[in-house]
Design a protein around this motif. Structure first.
Motif, PDB file in Angstrom:
ATOM      1  N   ARG A 196      62.078  -2.621  -1.765  1.00 56.50           N
ATOM      2  CA  ARG A 196      63.354  -2.102  -1.777  1.00 56.50           C
ATOM      3  C   ARG A 196      63.353  -0.526  -2.793  1.00 56.50           C
ATOM      4  O   ARG A 196      62.897  -0.653  -3.747  1.00 56.50           O
ATOM      5  CB  ARG A 196      64.379  -2.870  -2.525  1.00 56.50           C
ATOM      6  CG  ARG A 196      64.718  -4.044  -1.826  1.00 56.50           C
ATOM      7  CD  ARG A 196      65.829  -5.012  -2.450  1.00 56.50           C
ATOM      8  NE  ARG A 196      65.981  -6.211  -1.958  1.00 56.50           N
ATOM      9  CZ  ARG A 196      66.648  -7.266  -2.323  1.00 56.50           C
ATOM     10  NH1 ARG A 196      67.033  -6.941  -3.640  1.00 56.50           N
ATOM     11  NH2 ARG A 196      66.695  -8.407  -1.548  1.00 56.50           N
ATOM     12  N   PRO A 197      63.479   0.665  -2.103  1.00 51.71           N
ATOM     13  CA  PRO A 197      63.151   1.850  -2.685  1.00 51.71           C
ATOM     14  C   PRO A 197      64.409   2.054  -4.084  1.00 51.71           C
ATOM     15  O   PRO A 197      65.459   1.484  -3.806  1.00 51.71           O
ATOM     16  CB  PRO A 197      63.318   2.727  -1.689  1.00 51.71           C
ATOM     17  CG  PRO A 197      63.140   2.262  -0.428  1.00 51.71           C
ATOM     18  CD  PRO A 197      63.590   0.892  -0.630  1.00 51.71           C
ATOM     19  N   ASP A 229      65.896  12.520  -9.658  1.00 48.52           N
ATOM     20  CA  ASP A 229      65.458  13.909  -8.899  1.00 48.52           C
ATOM     21  C   ASP A 229      65.901  13.805  -7.603  1.00 48.52           C
ATOM     22  O   ASP A 229      65.500  14.582  -6.883  1.00 48.52           O
ATOM     23  CB  ASP A 229      64.095  14.384  -9.173  1.00 48.52           C
ATOM     24  CG  ASP A 229      63.144  13.419  -8.604  1.00 48.52           C
ATOM     25  OD1 ASP A 229      63.510  12.185  -8.066  1.00 48.52           O
ATOM     26  OD2 ASP A 229      61.853  13.632  -8.534  1.00 48.52           O
ATOM     27  N   GLY A 230      66.316  12.596  -7.034  1.00 48.49           N
ATOM     28  CA  GLY A 230      66.935  12.423  -5.827  1.00 48.49           C
ATOM     29  C   GLY A 230      65.974  11.728  -4.931  1.00 48.49           C
ATOM     30  O   GLY A 230      66.100  11.625  -3.635  1.00 48.49           O
ATOM     31  N   GLN A 231      64.772  11.392  -5.368  1.00 54.89           N
ATOM     32  CA  GLN A 231      63.653  10.998  -4.221  1.00 54.89           C
ATOM     33  C   GLN A 231      63.305   9.543  -4.442  1.00 54.89           C
ATOM     34  O   GLN A 231      63.467   9.115  -5.659  1.00 54.89           O
ATOM     35  CB  GLN A 231      62.264  11.640  -4.801  1.00 54.89           C
ATOM     36  CG  GLN A 231      62.463  13.397  -4.461  1.00 54.89           C
ATOM     37  CD  GLN A 231      62.653  13.724  -3.095  1.00 54.89           C
ATOM     38  OE1 GLN A 231      62.139  12.983  -2.064  1.00 54.89           O
ATOM     39  NE2 GLN A 231      63.708  14.643  -2.806  1.00 54.89           N
ATOM     40  N   PRO A 232      62.797   8.595  -3.783  1.00 57.35           N
ATOM     41  CA  PRO A 232      62.759   7.288  -3.622  1.00 57.35           C
ATOM     42  C   PRO A 232      61.353   7.094  -4.024  1.00 57.35           C
ATOM     43  O   PRO A 232      60.537   6.595  -3.110  1.00 57.35           O
ATOM     44  CB  PRO A 232      63.254   6.777  -2.371  1.00 57.35           C
ATOM     45  CG  PRO A 232      62.900   7.814  -1.444  1.00 57.35           C
ATOM     46  CD  PRO A 232      63.118   9.272  -2.376  1.00 57.35           C
ATOM     47  N   GLU A 233      60.806   7.535  -5.183  1.00 55.07           N
ATOM     48  CA  GLU A 233      59.495   7.403  -5.532  1.00 55.07           C
ATOM     49  C   GLU A 233      58.790   6.228  -5.744  1.00 55.07           C
ATOM     50  O   GLU A 233      57.664   5.884  -5.607  1.00 55.07           O
ATOM     51  CB  GLU A 233      59.119   8.657  -6.648  1.00 55.07           C
ATOM     52  CG  GLU A 233      57.647   8.589  -6.821  1.00 55.07           C
ATOM     53  CD  GLU A 233      57.433   9.638  -7.935  1.00 55.07           C
ATOM     54  OE1 GLU A 233      56.206   9.788  -8.264  1.00 55.07           O
ATOM     55  OE2 GLU A 233      58.341  10.010  -8.834  1.00 55.07           O
ATOM     56  N   VAL A 234      59.633   5.333  -6.500  1.00 55.59           N
ATOM     57  CA  VAL A 234      59.183   3.787  -6.951  1.00 55.59           C
ATOM     58  C   VAL A 234      60.025   3.087  -6.263  1.00 55.59           C
ATOM     59  O   VAL A 234      60.965   3.161  -5.545  1.00 55.59           O
ATOM     60  CB  VAL A 234      59.473   3.883  -8.634  1.00 55.59           C
ATOM     61  CG1 VAL A 234      58.619   5.116  -9.250  1.00 55.59           C
ATOM     62  CG2 VAL A 234      60.968   4.157  -8.931  1.00 55.59           C
ATOM     63  N   ASN A 235      59.464   1.715  -6.420  1.00 56.27           N
ATOM     64  CA  ASN A 235      60.063   0.892  -5.740  1.00 56.27           C
ATOM     65  C   ASN A 235      60.350  -0.720  -6.014  1.00 56.27           C
ATOM     66  O   ASN A 235      59.378  -0.919  -7.204  1.00 56.27           O
ATOM     67  CB  ASN A 235      59.448   0.571  -4.257  1.00 56.27           C
ATOM     68  CG  ASN A 235      59.174   1.596  -3.286  1.00 56.27           C
ATOM     69  OD1 ASN A 235      59.824   1.868  -2.479  1.00 56.27           O
ATOM     70  ND2 ASN A 235      58.249   2.519  -3.881  1.00 56.27           N
TER      71      ASN A 235
END
Length: 398
Positions: A200-201, A206-212
């Motif tokens: 699950r992102p 900053d608006g980015q799904p970098e981690v999960n």
């Protein structure tokens, strides 16, 4: 602010620079320069180019397909990569897992996974942190229970960077509950396509799904995927973390960020004159540059010790703390320097396909995104507060 290098080292720098000028795609360097989001395909393209040259794993011995570079060569390579705005080498397989397998993995694991890291067959992510076990990593609760020729894994990992792209994950799992918490941890390699895994992102500021978040529900993992001995994973985890914390110092990234900051300060005006001529602002830039020069020297010393077979100790914690402080200060100063252009931050403007009018000059585009994203630097890899405790115990004996 370069350190002094020998003629042979400068010749190596020239080789690296020539390679980057010839082989680094302009499309990728432009995305890095402008702070745009790199896709999985972008990373894979650049990794393949580096691997074709034999330079993807500069920290690996030649016997495993690495470049076999010494500490100074790796330092120069990082400097030139950031100077050229090359994409960073995704660290999880190359810089983290690779050294662990070389030191503690079975021959079959080395033969299987090391070539796949280099040729891009596997994309690794790191399964360390959990909702209740971040900096207190020994508190991991994700369990692995032996069932014949498999372990059955249940639990959750958090803050799994780029886990949405990963095909494999190396995990710390609990295989025993008696004794000290560190004594019941094992190091397990898990196929992300295994039944029972859910990713699950998590969208960052900053608006980015970098981690999960990664969830394990009765995931069966072959016993052959255990690295080293059962219940000895804490030793391997510490070995990995010392290398990760040294890399987090990010000397090359800080140097590139400092040069960008100076460029912004020359372009932006303060009362009709370049901001860099403002005595107060110039003094802050000078201080961060002095700190960066000192850290670069220390980083070279620690890398030299590692090259001689010594795993970095508390020095890696010192580099982690100082390195993250320097990078965050550079990010903060850059955001101050761009002034009002830092306000209208639109995360979509950093993605492919954005065709709207640019928000401010090109040099201002990544300022806010970098500032937001790099707030994490002082947390991941072990928070700076925890690193200070390690330093005080290891060096000061407190």
């Amino acid at each position: 602010m370069d350190l002094t290098f020998t003629p042979e080292q400068e010749a190596f720098r020239s080789d690296v620079r020539a390679f980057l000028d010839e082989r680094l795609p302009k499309r990728l360097s432009d995305k890095v320069r402008l702070g745009k989001t790199l896709t999985k395909a972008d990373h894979e393209e650049w990794h393949a180019i580096l691997n074709d040259r034999g330079w993807l794993a500069g920290n690996w011995p030649k016997e495993y397909g690495g470049a076999g570079w010494n500490a100074v060569q790796r330092h120069i390579f990082e400097e030139e990569m950031t100077r050229a705005n090359a994409p960073r080498i995704v660290p999880f397989g190359v810089a983290m897992l690779g050294p662990v397998l070389q030191a503690f993995g079975s021959q079959d694991q080395k033969d299987t996974y090391l070539p796949r890291i280099l040729n891009g067959q596997d994309w690794w992510c790191q399964g360390y942190s959990e909702p209740g076990a971040g900096s207190d990593l020994a508190s991991v609760r994700t369990s692995a229970v032996r069932d014949g020729d498999h372990y059955v894994v249940n639990g959750q990992k958090a803050w799994t960077t780029l886990g949405q792209h990963a095909t494999m994950i190396f995990c710390l799992v609990r295989t025993a509950t008696g004794g000290k918490p560190q004594e019941g941890i094992s190091f397990l390699l898990v196929d992300m396509q295994s039944p029972g895994i859910t990713v699950r992102p998590v969208v960052l500021i900053d608006g980015q799904p970098e981690v999960n978040e990664v969830f394990f529900d009765d995931v069966r993992v072959p016993v052959g995927n255990l690295v080293g001995e059962e219940n000895k994973g804490w030793t391997y985890a510490k070995y990995l973390l010392t290398h990760e914390r040294t890399n987090i110092a990010g000397v090359g990234f800080a140097q590139a960020g400092l040069e960008h900051l100076k460029h912004v300060a020359r372009c932006e005006l303060d009362n009709g004159r370049p901001l860099i001529e403002n005595p107060h602002f110039a003094a802050r830039i000078a201080q961060v540059e002095i700190d960066l020069m000192a850290m670069a020297t220390t980083n070279l010393r620690v890398l030299s010790q590692a090259a001689a077979g010594q795993a970095p100790g508390a020095e890696s914690s010192m580099l982690k703390v100082k390195g993250t402080q320097i990078r965050q200060e550079i990010n903060a100063l850059t955001r101050v320097a761009v002034g009002s252009y830092a306000m209208p931050f639109v995360s979509e403007a950093l993605e492919d396909g954005w065709n709207e009018e640019p928000i401010g000059p090109e040099y201002a585009m990544p300022a806010t995104a970098n500032y937001f994203n790099n707030r994490k630097l002082s947390i991941y890899g072990g928070s700076n507060e925890v690193q200070r405790t390690i330093i005080s115990k290891s060096i000061l004996g407190l």
